[in-house]
Design an enzyme around this catalytic site. Structure first.
Site, PDB file in Angstrom:
ATOM      1  N   LYS A  19     -17.078 -39.413  24.012  1.00 28.94           N
ATOM      2  CA  LYS A  19     -18.770 -38.889  24.002  1.00 28.94           C
ATOM      3  C   LYS A  19     -19.135 -39.388  22.668  1.00 28.94           C
ATOM      4  CE  LYS A  19     -19.408 -34.091  23.637  1.00 28.94           C
ATOM      5  NZ  LYS A  19     -20.171 -33.894  22.483  1.00 28.94           N
ATOM      6  N   GLN A 166     -22.243 -35.995  12.038  1.00 30.94           N
ATOM      7  CA  GLN A 166     -23.696 -35.882  12.601  1.00 30.94           C
ATOM      8  C   GLN A 166     -24.591 -36.053  11.366  1.00 30.94           C
ATOM      9  OE1 GLN A 166     -24.167 -32.699  15.343  1.00 30.94           O
ATOM     10  NE2 GLN A 166     -22.694 -33.762  16.771  1.00 30.94           N
ATOM     11  N   ASP A 311     -13.144 -30.226  17.233  1.00 30.94           N
ATOM     12  CA  ASP A 311     -13.405 -29.834  18.655  1.00 30.94           C
ATOM     13  C   ASP A 311     -12.311 -29.514  19.162  1.00 30.94           C
ATOM     14  OD1 ASP A 311     -16.210 -30.407  17.818  1.00 30.94           O
ATOM     15  OD2 ASP A 311     -16.126 -32.376  18.615  1.00 30.94           O
ATOM     16  N   ARG A 384     -16.558 -26.770  25.769  1.00 31.76           N
ATOM     17  CA  ARG A 384     -14.935 -26.745  25.395  1.00 31.76           C
ATOM     18  C   ARG A 384     -14.242 -25.189  25.492  1.00 31.76           C
ATOM     19  NH1 ARG A 384     -14.451 -31.699  23.982  1.00 31.76           N
ATOM     20  NH2 ARG A 384     -16.248 -32.551  23.052  1.00 31.76           N
TER      21      ARG A 384
HETATM   22  O1  SPQ Z   1     -22.846 -33.282  20.072  1.00 30.91           O
HETATM   23  P1  SPQ Z   1     -22.284 -31.651  19.972  1.00 30.91           P
HETATM   24  O2  SPQ Z   1     -22.939 -30.762  20.914  1.00 30.91           O
HETATM   25  O3  SPQ Z   1     -22.459 -31.290  18.566  1.00 30.91           O
HETATM   26  O4  SPQ Z   1     -21.042 -31.670  20.247  1.00 30.91           O
HETATM   27  C1  SPQ Z   1     -19.515 -31.388  19.848  1.00 30.91           C
HETATM   28  C2  SPQ Z   1     -18.668 -31.195  20.871  1.00 30.91           C
HETATM   29  O5  SPQ Z   1     -17.738 -30.093  20.666  1.00 30.91           O
HETATM   30  O6  SPQ Z   1     -18.506 -31.971  21.625  1.00 30.91           O
HETATM   31  C3  SPQ Z   1     -19.656 -30.215  18.845  1.00 30.91           C
HETATM   32  F1  SPQ Z   1     -19.885 -29.152  19.334  1.00 30.91           F
HETATM   33  O7  SPQ Z   1     -18.875 -32.428  18.918  1.00 30.91           O
HETATM   34  C4  SPQ Z   1     -19.396 -32.859  17.725  1.00 30.91           C
HETATM   35  C5  SPQ Z   1     -18.498 -32.853  16.761  1.00 30.91           C
HETATM   36  O8  SPQ Z   1     -18.203 -31.546  16.523  1.00 30.91           O
HETATM   37  C6  SPQ Z   1     -19.834 -34.360  17.982  1.00 30.91           C
HETATM   38  C7  SPQ Z   1     -19.682 -35.335  16.577  1.00 30.91           C
HETATM   39  C8  SPQ Z   1     -20.261 -36.806  16.924  1.00 30.91           C
HETATM   40  O9  SPQ Z   1     -20.356 -37.425  17.844  1.00 30.91           O
HETATM   41  O10 SPQ Z   1     -20.782 -37.031  15.738  1.00 30.91           O
HETATM   42  C9  SPQ Z   1     -19.430 -34.832  15.425  1.00 30.91           C
HETATM   43  C10 SPQ Z   1     -18.925 -33.321  15.343  1.00 30.91           C
HETATM   44  O11 SPQ Z   1     -19.876 -32.401  14.771  1.00 30.91           O
HETATM   45  P2  SPQ Z   1     -20.335 -32.440  13.165  1.00 30.91           P
HETATM   46  O12 SPQ Z   1     -21.357 -31.379  13.454  1.00 30.91           O
HETATM   47  O13 SPQ Z   1     -19.035 -32.118  12.572  1.00 30.91           O
HETATM   48  O14 SPQ Z   1     -20.621 -33.739  12.815  1.00 30.91           O
END
Ligand code: SPQ
Length: 425
Positions: A19, A166, A311, A384
């Site tokens: 993803k 992110q 995750d 999840r």
């Molecule tokens: O995109 P989203 O909704 O934040 O998805 C999640 C998931 O479980 O699929 C988190 F809820 O994954 C994030 C992950 O936790 C995807 C991600 C990325 O692609 O950069 C980074 C992680 O989040 P973060 O807040 O730690 O940067």
């Protein structure tokens, strides 16, 4: 949807595309010149939200069977969207696109579903504002909807309080439009797909330890990207194969980037029998995983490993519930601000299944080994959670009901079909 105990799991499964990498391939392809060809793209709702947003900004994206073609228009080729951009359930789309929009010569508004409208956006609003962005939370609660007025941006050195890919990615993407170098330092290294892929597209980016540095503006060029299978989706099969007696499954073409492979390290430390086959280290590393049923024992999970398995913690909870002894998870307060509060939700429903689990401020303590019984579970709009309890149902006595189970379309539309195919009951 209801689920029953499985006798054993046998066979092969090929996991859909990652993803995080799928999102980034569409985003960076849109900002590149020429065509980007993406194979094994994840056709999950989150990644389709990313495609939709870039189409609304004038990028032609062909989504044909087996291949995505993104006809990028360069760093300055996006157009003002005619309507609000809908991020759906996707935190990644919301936060990364904000970094891009901060440097555009137009205004835009982002919104999303009930879950996205509760997730914290201050973490990106703060650094982007320091760079000169004008970004406001429309309801004044630091959540989406966000209104962004594109501005001229300055390079900064941002020290992030959270290890978040992110946040890091939003700042680095804004850095493409800044007037000088932009650096991000995080407390521990989060997933580094942005750094790897932006460099591959031609960005002037280097990373050392927990700091990444980007210089503004060299043109990005369209590329070919073959997305590896998502280790976060493979995690459900790893857990199922380990906990269901007599199981042996081969999980094919899984991304094993060291910033994502914590589940493998923890599963092995718990006593899990996992063999890596056909390793390939060109670009993002991949391997096939041979997983065999194992007697697991409790472990402590804390510190730098947490961002590499954040995750996967819900399904690691299920493994811990089936393991002998105590599992302690610390330093994982980020679980509270995902699609649901994953500490509260896991504690609520694993307790309902008869597990001895206590939530803490930054994780949970699980005294494993008690037999699980079926319960009624709600996904809380969190893919999840739904997939983790589908795995728990394979070893629980009785019929587990998962309300809102169709939320798996976010990251793994064929999840139940693939899981059911491997199960004998
Ligand atoms: O995109 P989203 O909704 O934040 O998805 C999640 C998931 O479980 O699929 C988190 F809820 O994954 C994030 C992950 O936790 C995807 C991600 C990325 O692609 O950069 C980074 C992680 O989040 P973060 O807040 O730690 O940067």
């Amino acid at each position: 949807m209801t689920y029953h105990k499985a006798n054993t799991l046998r066979g092969e499964v090929t996991i859909p595309g990652d993803k995080s990498i799928s999102h980034r391939a569409v985003m960076f392809g849109s900002l590149a010149e020429g065509t980007t060809e993406i194979t094994n793209f994840l056709q999950g709702a989150d990644c389709l939200s990313t495609i939709d947003a870039f189409r609304k900004m004038g990028i032609e994206i062909e989504n044909t069977a087996g291949k995505i073609l993104v006809h990028g228009k360069g760093l300055h080729g996006l157009k003002a969207p005619a309507s609000v951009l809908d991020m759906g359930n996707s935190g990644t789309t919301t936060r990364l696109i904000s970094g891009i929009l901060a440097g555009q010569p137009f205004e835009s508004t982002l919104t999303g579903d009930a879950s996205i409208q509760k997730r914290p956006m201050r973490r990106i609003m703060e650094p982007l504002s320091m760079m000169g962005a004008k970004i406001v939370s429309v309801n004044g609660n630091d959540c989406a909807p966000l209104h962004i007025t594109g501005s001229s941006l300055h390079g900064i050195h941002y020290h992030s309080k959270v290890a978040s890919a992110q946040v890091k990615s939003a700042v680095l993407l804004a850095g493409l439009y800044a007037d000088g170098e932009t650096l991000v330092t995080e407390p521990t290294l989060s997933r580094n797909h942005t750094e790897i892929m932006l460099r591959y597209f031609g960005a002037d980016l280097h990373a050392e330890g927990t700091t990444a540095c980007i210089a503004p503006g060299p043109r990005l060029e369209g590329r070919k990207i073959d997305v590896p299978g998502d280790i976060s989706s493979a995690a459900y099969f790893i857990a199922a194969g380990l906990i269901v007696p007599g199981s042996e499954i081969l999980i094919k073409n899984v991304g094993i980037n060291p910033t994502r492979d914590g589940i493998l390290r923890v599963a092995r430390e718990m006593g899990g029998d996992i063999t890596l086959l056909n390793e390939n280290h060109d670009g993002e590393p991949t391997a096939d995983l041979l997983v065999k049923h194992s007697l697991l024992h409790g472990v402590t999970i804390e510190g730098d490993i947490i961002p590499t398995l954040i995750d996967e913690l819900p399904v690691i909870n299920i493994m811990a519930a089936c393991a002998d002894g105590t599992t302690v998870i610390r330093d994982a307060a980020e679980l509270k601000v995902k699609e649901s509060n994953r500490i509260d939700v896991m504690v609520q429903y694993l307790s309902a299944m008869g597990c001895d689990i206590t939530g803490t401020d930054d994780g949970m303590i699980i005294h494993g080994g008690k037999p699980l019984r079926a319960a009624k579970v709600n996904s809380h709009l969190d893919h999840r959670i739904a997939m983790s309890f589908a795995v728990a149902s394979l070893v629980a006595e009785g019929e587990t009901e998962i309300e809102g189970s169709d939320v798996v379309t976010i990251s793994y539309p064929d999840f139940y079909k693939d899981l059911t195919r491997l199960c004998t009951r």
